[in-house]
Design a protein around this motif. Structure first.
Motif, PDB file in Angstrom:
ATOM      1  N   UNK A   4       0.846  -1.188   0.000  1.00 51.80           N
ATOM      2  CA  UNK A   4       0.000   0.000   0.000  1.00 51.80           C
ATOM      3  C   UNK A   4       0.884   1.241   0.000  1.00 51.80           C
ATOM      4  N   UNK A   5       0.425   2.326  -0.641  1.00 47.63           N
ATOM      5  CA  UNK A   5       1.169   3.589  -0.575  1.00 47.63           C
ATOM      6  C   UNK A   5       0.855   4.324   0.724  1.00 47.63           C
ATOM      7  N   UNK A  17       8.446  10.550  -9.151  1.00 43.55           N
ATOM      8  CA  UNK A  17       8.683   9.920 -10.449  1.00 43.55           C
ATOM      9  C   UNK A  17       8.704   8.402 -10.295  1.00 43.55           C
ATOM     10  N   UNK A  18       7.536   7.810 -10.014  1.00 46.17           N
ATOM     11  CA  UNK A  18       7.472   6.366  -9.730  1.00 46.17           C
ATOM     12  C   UNK A  18       7.522   5.537 -11.007  1.00 46.17           C
ATOM     13  N   UNK A  19       8.704   5.386 -11.564  1.00 47.21           N
ATOM     14  CA  UNK A  19       8.852   4.812 -12.901  1.00 47.21           C
ATOM     15  C   UNK A  19       8.440   3.343 -12.980  1.00 47.21           C
ATOM     16  N   UNK A  20       8.441   2.621 -11.873  1.00 52.51           N
ATOM     17  CA  UNK A  20       8.081   1.204 -11.917  1.00 52.51           C
ATOM     18  C   UNK A  20       6.598   0.956 -11.701  1.00 52.51           C
ATOM     19  N   UNK A  21       5.862   1.981 -11.298  1.00 51.31           N
ATOM     20  CA  UNK A  21       4.488   1.778 -10.865  1.00 51.31           C
ATOM     21  C   UNK A  21       3.492   2.023 -11.987  1.00 51.31           C
ATOM     22  N   UNK A  73       0.360   5.018  -9.358  1.00 49.40           N
ATOM     23  CA  UNK A  73       0.822   6.374  -9.650  1.00 49.40           C
ATOM     24  C   UNK A  73      -0.215   7.414  -9.240  1.00 49.40           C
ATOM     25  N   UNK A  74      -1.490   7.142  -9.524  1.00 44.25           N
ATOM     26  CA  UNK A  74      -2.554   8.072  -9.141  1.00 44.25           C
ATOM     27  C   UNK A  74      -2.615   8.238  -7.624  1.00 44.25           C
TER      28      UNK A  74
END
Length: 260
Positions: free
Chosen positions: A23-24, A56-60, A65-66
């Motif tokens: 979870x974020x 910049x969550x490049x893997x998500x 991301x939202x």
């Protein structure tokens, strides 16, 4: 003894694989993210993977991301990571790993981050964008504090790279099921099974598979050959659409897929 490895072993002793839930932090707000993490643990997660939002969550994938964008818009700050973990670990014994991109750790200070994470009750870090050969400071800090360090292994990793990951990881090796970003997929790549076998050949005893796992059947399928299944997007979507109650229902359904 690694608390994370012990949680995986405890699940195995009960005749099931481990359920790692992501979870974020800070979504939809800080307190709800704390309550959601505790609810996830109570609903059957053996290990919590909590992600401080990053610009910049490049893997998500899109769903995560939202959520992380909303958390940042809501005012989440890096120091809130330790506040949240402190409250979560006061309410549950399930070990907490922080999934973090490396730049925030460097900006905060590697030793300071490790010390504050340990003081808050955290169990270690998952570091998706740094390899062991570039992580000497983190390896030293984790050895000093006893925190787990979870590195990622991908289907494209060379044998030499897998050997380095196997030697350097504690807790478990995060085994990437498919190349690309996180999110739900109708079918998991068979490459994950091959990758776990390659890790076993290099002495890895705790391999958990993530990226693309979203249903109880997929959890069950992964646990035919891996030690744990990592689920993120499906849980974040459940929290978004149904609040903590919706998350709890989704987590219970996923946990039912861990029986062997």
């Amino acid at each position: 003894m690694s608390r994370v490895a012990a949680a995986i072993d405890a699940a195995h002793a009960q005749g099931r694989g481990a359920f790692v839930g992501y979870l974020p932090l800070g979504y939809p707000d800080l307190q709800t993210s704390i309550d959601a993490a505790v609810a996830l643990a109570e609903a059957g997660a053996d290990i919590l993977e909590l992600g401080p939002p990053y610009s910049d969550p490049v893997m998500d994938g899109a769903v995560i991301q939202e959520a992380t964008h909303a958390a940042l818009e809501g005012g989440f700050r890096l120091r809130d990571t330790f506040t949240a973990i402190r409250e979560i670990t006061a309410r549950t014994d399930v070990p907490v790993l922080v999934m973090t991109y490396w730049n925030p750790v460097m900006q905060y200070g590697v030793d300071r981050y490790a010390d504050d994470l340990l003081a808050a009750g955290g169990a270690g870090l998952i570091t998706p964008d740094i390899a062991p050969d570039a992580a000497a400071d983190w390896i030293a800090a984790s050895e000093r504090t006893g925190l787990d360090r979870v590195f990622l292994a991908a289907p494209t990793s060379t044998d030499e790279r897998l050997a380095l990951i196997a030697r350097s990881s504690t807790g478990f090796v995060y085994t990437v099921s498919t190349m690309g970003i996180t999110g739900e997929r109708a079918e998991l790549d068979a490459a994950a099974r091959t990758l776990v076998a390659r890790l076993r050949e290099r002495g890895v005893t705790h391999a958990c598979v993530g990226i693309g796992i979203s249903t109880p059947d997929q959890v069950s399928g992964v646990l035919d050959y891996a030690d744990g299944a990592i689920v993120g997007t499906a849980l974040v979507r459940a929290l978004r659409d149904g609040g903590v109650a919706g998350l709890t229902a989704e987590a219970r359904a996923l946990a039912a897929g861990t029986a062997r």
